[in-house]
Design a protein around this motif. Structure first.
Motif, PDB file in Angstrom:
ATOM      1  N   ILE A  51       0.894  -1.349  -0.065  1.00 48.50           N
ATOM      2  CA  ILE A  51       0.206  -0.137  -0.073  1.00 48.50           C
ATOM      3  C   ILE A  51       0.921   1.141   0.014  1.00 48.50           C
ATOM      4  CG2 ILE A  51      -1.763   1.254   1.224  1.00 48.50           C
ATOM      5  CD1 ILE A  51      -3.026  -1.398   2.303  1.00 48.50           C
ATOM      6  N   PRO A  52       0.920   2.175  -0.781  1.00 54.30           N
ATOM      7  CA  PRO A  52       1.450   3.535  -0.718  1.00 54.30           C
ATOM      8  C   PRO A  52       1.501   4.164   0.399  1.00 54.30           C
ATOM      9  CG  PRO A  52      -0.077   3.465  -2.855  1.00 54.30           C
ATOM     10  CD  PRO A  52      -0.545   2.159  -2.035  1.00 54.30           C
ATOM     11  N   LYS A  53       2.690   4.729   0.905  1.00 52.10           N
ATOM     12  CA  LYS A  53       2.680   5.281   2.242  1.00 52.10           C
ATOM     13  C   LYS A  53       3.123   6.690   2.160  1.00 52.10           C
ATOM     14  CE  LYS A  53       3.986   0.794   4.216  1.00 52.10           C
ATOM     15  NZ  LYS A  53       4.051   0.007   3.078  1.00 52.10           N
ATOM     16  N   GLY A  54       3.091   7.538   3.174  1.00 52.18           N
ATOM     17  CA  GLY A  54       3.761   8.854   3.195  1.00 52.18           C
ATOM     18  C   GLY A  54       5.344   8.630   3.582  1.00 52.18           C
ATOM     19  N   ALA A  55       5.803   9.490   3.539  1.00 49.31           N
ATOM     20  CA  ALA A  55       7.380   9.524   3.969  1.00 49.31           C
ATOM     21  C   ALA A  55       7.867   9.216   5.392  1.00 49.31           C
ATOM     22  CB  ALA A  55       8.064  11.104   3.973  1.00 49.31           C
ATOM     23  N   THR A  56       6.855   9.107   6.182  1.00 50.76           N
ATOM     24  CA  THR A  56       7.269   8.561   7.591  1.00 50.76           C
ATOM     25  C   THR A  56       6.622   7.088   7.654  1.00 50.76           C
ATOM     26  OG1 THR A  56       5.284   9.547   8.487  1.00 50.76           O
ATOM     27  CG2 THR A  56       7.187  10.878   8.422  1.00 50.76           C
ATOM     28  N   GLY A  57       6.117   6.640   6.897  1.00 48.34           N
ATOM     29  CA  GLY A  57       5.565   5.233   6.902  1.00 48.34           C
ATOM     30  C   GLY A  57       4.081   5.069   7.088  1.00 48.34           C
ATOM     31  N   LYS A  58       3.502   6.231   7.449  1.00 51.72           N
ATOM     32  CA  LYS A  58       1.899   6.264   7.488  1.00 51.72           C
ATOM     33  C   LYS A  58       1.280   6.101   6.372  1.00 51.72           C
ATOM     34  CE  LYS A  58       0.529   9.570  10.270  1.00 51.72           C
ATOM     35  NZ  LYS A  58       0.651  10.962  10.805  1.00 51.72           N
ATOM     36  N   LEU A  59       0.156   5.269   6.485  1.00 53.07           N
ATOM     37  CA  LEU A  59      -0.758   4.955   5.489  1.00 53.07           C
ATOM     38  C   LEU A  59      -1.753   6.235   5.478  1.00 53.07           C
ATOM     39  CD1 LEU A  59      -1.886   1.246   6.285  1.00 53.07           C
ATOM     40  CD2 LEU A  59      -0.359   2.141   4.478  1.00 53.07           C
ATOM     41  N   GLN A  60      -2.127   6.967   4.415  1.00 53.58           N
ATOM     42  CA  GLN A  60      -2.691   8.085   4.334  1.00 53.58           C
ATOM     43  C   GLN A  60      -3.964   7.934   3.262  1.00 53.58           C
ATOM     44  OE1 GLN A  60       0.456  10.232   2.253  1.00 53.58           O
ATOM     45  NE2 GLN A  60       0.851  11.295   4.204  1.00 53.58           N
ATOM     46  N   ARG A  61      -5.188   7.817   4.177  1.00 57.82           N
ATOM     47  CA  ARG A  61      -6.172   7.583   3.598  1.00 57.82           C
ATOM     48  C   ARG A  61      -6.696   8.793   2.507  1.00 57.82           C
ATOM     49  NH1 ARG A  61      -8.438   3.730   7.024  1.00 57.82           N
ATOM     50  NH2 ARG A  61      -7.707   3.669   9.109  1.00 57.82           N
ATOM     51  N   ILE A  62      -6.450   9.992   2.912  1.00 56.66           N
ATOM     52  CA  ILE A  62      -6.736  11.055   2.028  1.00 56.66           C
ATOM     53  C   ILE A  62      -5.944  10.869   0.742  1.00 56.66           C
ATOM     54  CG2 ILE A  62      -7.049  13.526   1.780  1.00 56.66           C
ATOM     55  CD1 ILE A  62      -7.614  13.790   4.819  1.00 56.66           C
ATOM     56  N   GLY A  63      -6.552  11.037  -0.529  1.00 57.09           N
ATOM     57  CA  GLY A  63      -5.815  10.958  -1.652  1.00 57.09           C
ATOM     58  C   GLY A  63      -5.585   9.641  -2.174  1.00 57.09           C
ATOM     59  N   MET A  64      -5.918   8.361  -1.501  1.00 57.50           N
ATOM     60  CA  MET A  64      -5.719   7.169  -1.909  1.00 57.50           C
ATOM     61  C   MET A  64      -6.277   6.929  -3.000  1.00 57.50           C
ATOM     62  SD  MET A  64      -3.816   4.569  -0.923  1.00 57.50           S
ATOM     63  CE  MET A  64      -3.279   4.736   0.610  1.00 57.50           C
ATOM     64  N   ALA A  65      -7.555   7.090  -3.409  1.00 55.32           N
ATOM     65  CA  ALA A  65      -8.164   6.842  -4.496  1.00 55.32           C
ATOM     66  C   ALA A  65      -7.389   7.393  -5.925  1.00 55.32           C
ATOM     67  CB  ALA A  65      -9.769   7.430  -4.420  1.00 55.32           C
ATOM     68  N   GLU A  66      -7.011   8.347  -5.755  1.00 56.96           N
ATOM     69  CA  GLU A  66      -6.183   9.330  -6.855  1.00 56.96           C
ATOM     70  C   GLU A  66      -4.944   8.292  -7.135  1.00 56.96           C
ATOM     71  OE1 GLU A  66      -7.631  10.867  -4.330  1.00 56.96           O
ATOM     72  OE2 GLU A  66      -8.846  12.329  -5.215  1.00 56.96           O
ATOM     73  N   LYS A  67      -4.221   8.029  -6.006  1.00 55.33           N
ATOM     74  CA  LYS A  67      -2.948   7.234  -5.961  1.00 55.33           C
ATOM     75  C   LYS A  67      -3.053   6.019  -6.757  1.00 55.33           C
ATOM     76  CE  LYS A  67      -0.437   9.407  -2.014  1.00 55.33           C
ATOM     77  NZ  LYS A  67      -0.090   9.341  -0.398  1.00 55.33           N
ATOM     78  N   LEU A  68      -4.217   5.389  -6.483  1.00 51.22           N
ATOM     79  CA  LEU A  68      -4.445   4.096  -7.033  1.00 51.22           C
ATOM     80  C   LEU A  68      -5.313   4.165  -8.626  1.00 51.22           C
ATOM     81  CD1 LEU A  68      -5.740   2.053  -3.763  1.00 51.22           C
ATOM     82  CD2 LEU A  68      -3.292   2.195  -4.902  1.00 51.22           C
ATOM     83  N   GLY A  69      -5.640   5.301  -8.815  1.00 50.22           N
ATOM     84  CA  GLY A  69      -6.040   5.499 -10.248  1.00 50.22           C
ATOM     85  C   GLY A  69      -7.446   4.852 -10.378  1.00 50.22           C
ATOM     86  N   LEU A  70      -8.034   5.128  -9.352  1.00 52.82           N
ATOM     87  CA  LEU A  70      -9.456   4.941  -9.210  1.00 52.82           C
ATOM     88  C   LEU A  70     -10.440   5.822  -9.488  1.00 52.82           C
ATOM     89  CD1 LEU A  70      -9.309   2.565  -5.891  1.00 52.82           C
ATOM     90  CD2 LEU A  70      -9.351   1.850  -8.344  1.00 52.82           C
ATOM     91  N   VAL A  71      -9.945   7.097  -9.675  1.00 52.58           N
ATOM     92  CA  VAL A  71     -10.799   8.160  -9.920  1.00 52.58           C
ATOM     93  C   VAL A  71     -10.151   8.744 -11.390  1.00 52.58           C
ATOM     94  CG1 VAL A  71     -11.771   8.564  -7.951  1.00 52.58           C
ATOM     95  CG2 VAL A  71      -9.470   9.551  -8.433  1.00 52.58           C
TER      96      VAL A  71
END
Length: 506
Positions: free
Chosen positions: A486-506
């Motif tokens: 799963i794509p993560k932020g720079a500190t290793g946190k999973l970021q829910r906001i913007g995840m749809a865009e990151k995965l190309g779902l929109v």
């Protein structure tokens, strides 16, 4: 002993010859050597024309010099650690936004930050780490910028550290944290973990982030204990470091804990020989299933804590045994006051859901040059965290979601964390992040990204059916994406906001 209110006070507590900062395969820097380094750094920065209130951006790799530079430079000026992996455009934004007077890099650095600093007219100072010197020892090389306007050691109300908020939904905000803020937080953490001089922390967190800087480094120094600074998180090397360094604890984000857990079986001898007193988790919610598995693996308690940049990290934490720990809860207030507030600004009673609010010595007095954000963030002296939560009559806080992350599906409000925890119960599931998926008619629908355990299989339909056994139909993810990572932020946190865009779902 009186509470430290500056970093110079804080490092004054440790026994002279006790180790303060270490790293694998090098001798540690003692407390006396750290104090001497702080004194020399104050003098040297003043010679270079940098004094109290001047901002020094720090771009260094993770390790002991990053830790010692943060502590000692803050004794003289304001530190602004930046992620070394930023690209030139990012460095330009942050260096300009910070109004940095100088950039601190390692000697011979080829970081794009150097060219950006020169372009912006920002002085570059090189950190020179000597051969055969203790971990964290350095000298500074640079050209003088004139006379320091305010020389000498920083005071309690001077800004020690400046960080930017994550900025997932808007321009990142500048969070100034005073010496009083960061030392109060370090004291809160040291007390909640009952840290003593004999303790040794293994730091695997990035040191451009509040979690590593305060929870690992400053809490250890506050207690007169030691911190071993690794080059950064590496799941393949963690077990070797634990075997070689014999730490009494480490702190990490949930994705790191999950990566360590996945490799525990291959390192059974190291696991059984480890002498961990506890491990700590913060910066995101730890699935209860992962907590249970970690405790079984390491045979020690997992202490889940709740922190954020604006609070100089920790706000609440589960207490150590024999006190009660509640899986899924972030524990009780740990330093600052913690309450639950309604949208209208009323403090709610136990059992009522609202926004988690805090106030105390560790909390920033406000964002820099951002009156709109401050008006939204503070109500009657309380800082509004943006997290939705609930508190028991015993004071245990459970986060039910980020207010901005709550999914609004045609008026039905869904906590992503609730969906995460149900899907995590599936025997094939390793990791889950639930997020909002834009929808033409409903506004938002529920989606999830899932990583399966090695060697396990499960289809999207099977996972949806599994979730439907425990969740109301409107909460079941319409879309489930199976991923290797799963794509993560720079500190290793999973970021829910913007995840749809990151995965190309929109």
């Amino acid at each position: 002993m009186s509470e430290a209110t500056t970093l110079e006070n804080l490092i004054g507590k440790g026994e002279d010859r006790m180790p303060a900062i270490g790293t694998p395969s090098r001798s540690p820097l003692s407390y006396q050597e750290l104090r001497n380094l702080a004194s020399a750094t104050i003098v040297r920065l003043n010679e270079l024309g940098i004094g109290r209130g001047d901002r020094v951006a720090i771009v260094l790799p993770n390790g002991p010099e990053m830790a010692s530079a943060f502590v000692t430079v803050a004794c003289a000026a304001t530190t602004a650690p930046l992620n070394p992996d930023y690209k030139a455009e990012e460095f330009e934004f942050y260096l300009d936004d910070l109004k940095a007077k100088a950039l601190l890099v390692e000697e011979g650095s080829n970081s794009p930050a150097v060219a950006v600093a020169k372009k912006l007219g920002i002085a570059v100072i090189e950190l020179v780490a000597g051969d055969n010197t203790p971990a964290g020892y350095f000298t500074l090389k640079g050209e003088s910028m004139g006379t320091a306007a305010e020389p000498g050691a920083a005071g309690a109300e001077d800004i020690a550290l400046i960080l930017h908020t994550s900025g997932t939904t808007s321009r990142p905000k500048i969070v100034p944290l005073s010496h009083r803020n960061v030392t109060a937080s370090a004291g809160n953490i040291a007390r909640s973990l009952k840290l003593e001089p004999a303790d040794k922390c293994l730091n695997i967190m990035p040191l451009f982030h509040i979690h590593g800087l305060i929870a690992a480094v400053l809490s250890s120094l506050q207690a007169g204990a030691s911190v071993t600074c690794t080059p950064g998180f590496n799941a393949l090397k963690v077990f070797g470091w634990i075997a070689d360094e014999s730490p009494s604890w480490y702190t990490a984000v949930p994705t790191m804990h999950q990566a360590i857990l996945a490799r525990g079986g291959r390192n059974a001898d190291i696991v059984s020989a480890a002498k961990l007193r506890f491990i700590r988790s913060s910066s995101a919610s730890l699935p209860p299933q992962v907590m249970t598995a970690l405790e079984e693996m390491w045979n020690c308690p997992v202490i889940e804590a709740y922190g954020m940049t604006e609070a100089a990290h920790q706000m609440a934490a589960n207490p150590l045994p024999p006190a009660k720990r509640i899986p899924g809860s972030v524990g009780i207030a740990s330093g600052p006051e913690v309450a639950i507030m309604s949208a209208e600004g009323q403090i709610l009673t136990a059992g009522e859901t609202g926004e988690i609010v805090i106030r105390g010595d560790n909390v920033t007095t406000g964002y820099e040059n951002n009156p709109k954000a401050n008006a939204e963030a503070f109500t009657d002296g309380w800082f509004r965290t943006g997290d939705q939560g609930i508190m028991t009559d015993e004071g245990y806080v459970t986060i039910t979601g980020r207010l901005k992350e709550i999914i609004n599906r045609g008026g039905e409000k869904i906590s992503p964390r609730e969906v995460d925890e149900i899907l995590m119960n599936h025997p094939a599931v390793e990791q889950v992040v639930t997020f909002a998926l834009p929808h033409d008619k409903l506004g938002e629908d529920v989606a999830a990204a899932v990583v399966l355990k090695e060697g396990q299989t499960a289809s999207e339909a099977e996972l949806r059916d599994f979730a439907a056994q425990s969740l109301a139909a409107f909460k079941v993810p319409r879309s489930i994406t199976l991923l290797d990572e799963i794509p993560k932020g720079a500190t290793g946190k999973l970021q829910r906001i913007g995840m749809a865009e990151k995965l190309g779902l929109v």
